[in-house]
Design a protein around this motif. Structure first.
Motif, short mmCIF file in Angstrom:
data_model
loop_
_atom_site.label_atom_id
_atom_site.label_comp_id
_atom_site.label_asym_id
_atom_site.label_seq_id
_atom_site.Cartn_x
_atom_site.Cartn_y
_atom_site.Cartn_z
N LEU A 93 0.84 -1.18 0.00
CA LEU A 93 0.00 0.00 0.00
C LEU A 93 0.88 1.24 0.00
CD1 LEU A 93 -2.55 -1.00 2.79
CD2 LEU A 93 -3.03 -0.92 0.35
N ALA A 98 -3.62 2.50 4.78
CA ALA A 98 -4.50 1.76 5.69
C ALA A 98 -4.95 2.63 6.85
CB ALA A 98 -3.77 0.51 6.21
N GLU A 99 -4.02 3.39 7.40
CA GLU A 99 -4.35 4.25 8.54
C GLU A 99 -5.34 5.35 8.15
OE1 GLU A 99 -0.50 2.23 9.11
OE2 GLU A 99 -1.33 3.46 7.49
N GLY A 102 -8.88 3.87 7.53
CA GLY A 102 -9.52 3.57 8.81
C GLY A 102 -9.97 4.83 9.54
N ARG A 128 -7.70 -7.55 -1.53
CA ARG A 128 -6.81 -6.80 -0.65
C ARG A 128 -7.50 -6.36 0.65
NH1 ARG A 128 -1.71 -5.14 -2.79
NH2 ARG A 128 -1.45 -4.63 -0.58
N LEU A 130 -9.80 -4.08 0.90
CA LEU A 130 -9.97 -2.63 0.86
C LEU A 130 -11.40 -2.20 0.56
CD1 LEU A 130 -6.73 -1.79 -1.17
CD2 LEU A 130 -7.11 -1.33 1.27
N PHE A 133 -13.73 -0.16 2.96
CA PHE A 133 -13.46 1.23 3.31
C PHE A 133 -14.17 2.22 2.38
CE2 PHE A 133 -9.52 -0.82 4.94
CZ PHE A 133 -9.66 -0.47 6.28
#
Length: 231
Positions: A93, A98-99, A102, A128, A130, A133
């Motif tokens: 990534l 990711a952070e 989230g 993945r 994802l 999100f």
């Protein structure tokens, strides 16, 4: 400028570090014509975020010297997917992705506008982990400016309340046509193309999260979020 209501991300080079994978695939497809490599590379970099099939048509017309038939286009598309899919499923990534995703949950709706074919985009996002999100995933053959305008309508906000995060001229131009904000994920490949353009820039999504937190903190206390924004 309106308070921020939604964020739309390009995918390759913005969420996934897959930009060089896609770039190399074009060169591999025409490995038997190494003299074409510089022009293919230049065209690809100038048209990040544009459908691979549009690039195939340009290469065949302008460099190879022939009309791209439907059969040839389908074959190039199949071989291209074979070259990139497994590598894209395994690539890292973009730092902070990711952070940031989230952190956006419960704050702002997030979307994807990508030139990757729709079915392939959905497969990669699902594999993945994802897809959870994003409120919506929009791939090729959709037009990015139309996607941005549609996000504004569905969120019940003006276009300048939507932020497009991209790494190519096509992302910037789509944001201009739709009237949305734009932030460039700055990469070495795009330095020359954006040298004389006044755009917001971030190195990665760690930096974007800091920028977004500052923008959201600037919203007046007690202001109600626009319709469609998560609460």
């Amino acid at each position: 400028m309106s308070a921020l209501s939604a964020v739309v991300f390009d995918f390759d080079g913005v969420i996934l570090e897959s930009g060089t994978i896609k770039q190399q695939a074009f060169l591999d497809l025409y490995a038997d014509r190494p003299e074409l490599a510089p022009a293919i590379l230049e065209h690809h970099r100038r048209h990040l975020g544009v459908s691979r099939f549009e690039k195939f048509a340009w290469i065949e017309r302008e460099l190879v010297g022939g009309r791209l038939t439907a059969e040839r286009s389908a074959e190039l598309g199949r071989r291209y997917s074979e070259l990139v899919l497994e590598k894209t499923l395994a690539c890292p990534l973009v730092p902070g992705a990711a952070e940031l995703l989230g952190w956006l949950e419960g704050r702002l709706p997030a979307f994807v506008a990508s030139a990757t074919p729709q079915a392939e985009l959905e497969l990669i996002a699902r594999r993945r982990g994802l897809d959870r999100f994003f409120d919506e995933l929009h791939g090729s053959p959709g037009d990015k400016a139309d996607v941005l305008a549609g996000v504004a309508r569905r969120c019940g906000c003006p276009p300048d309340a939507v932020l497009m995060v991209g790494d190519g001229l096509s992302d910037f131009e789509a944001a201009e046509r739709a009237g949305t904000r734009f932030v460039l994920r700055d990469t070495p490949e795009q330095v020359a193309l954006f040298r004389n353009r006044e755009v917001e820039r971030v190195r990665d999504l760690v930096e974007l999260r800091v920028r977004l937190a500052g923008w959201l903190a600037a919203v007046p206390a007690g202001a109600a979020p626009p319709e469609g924004v998560r609460s």
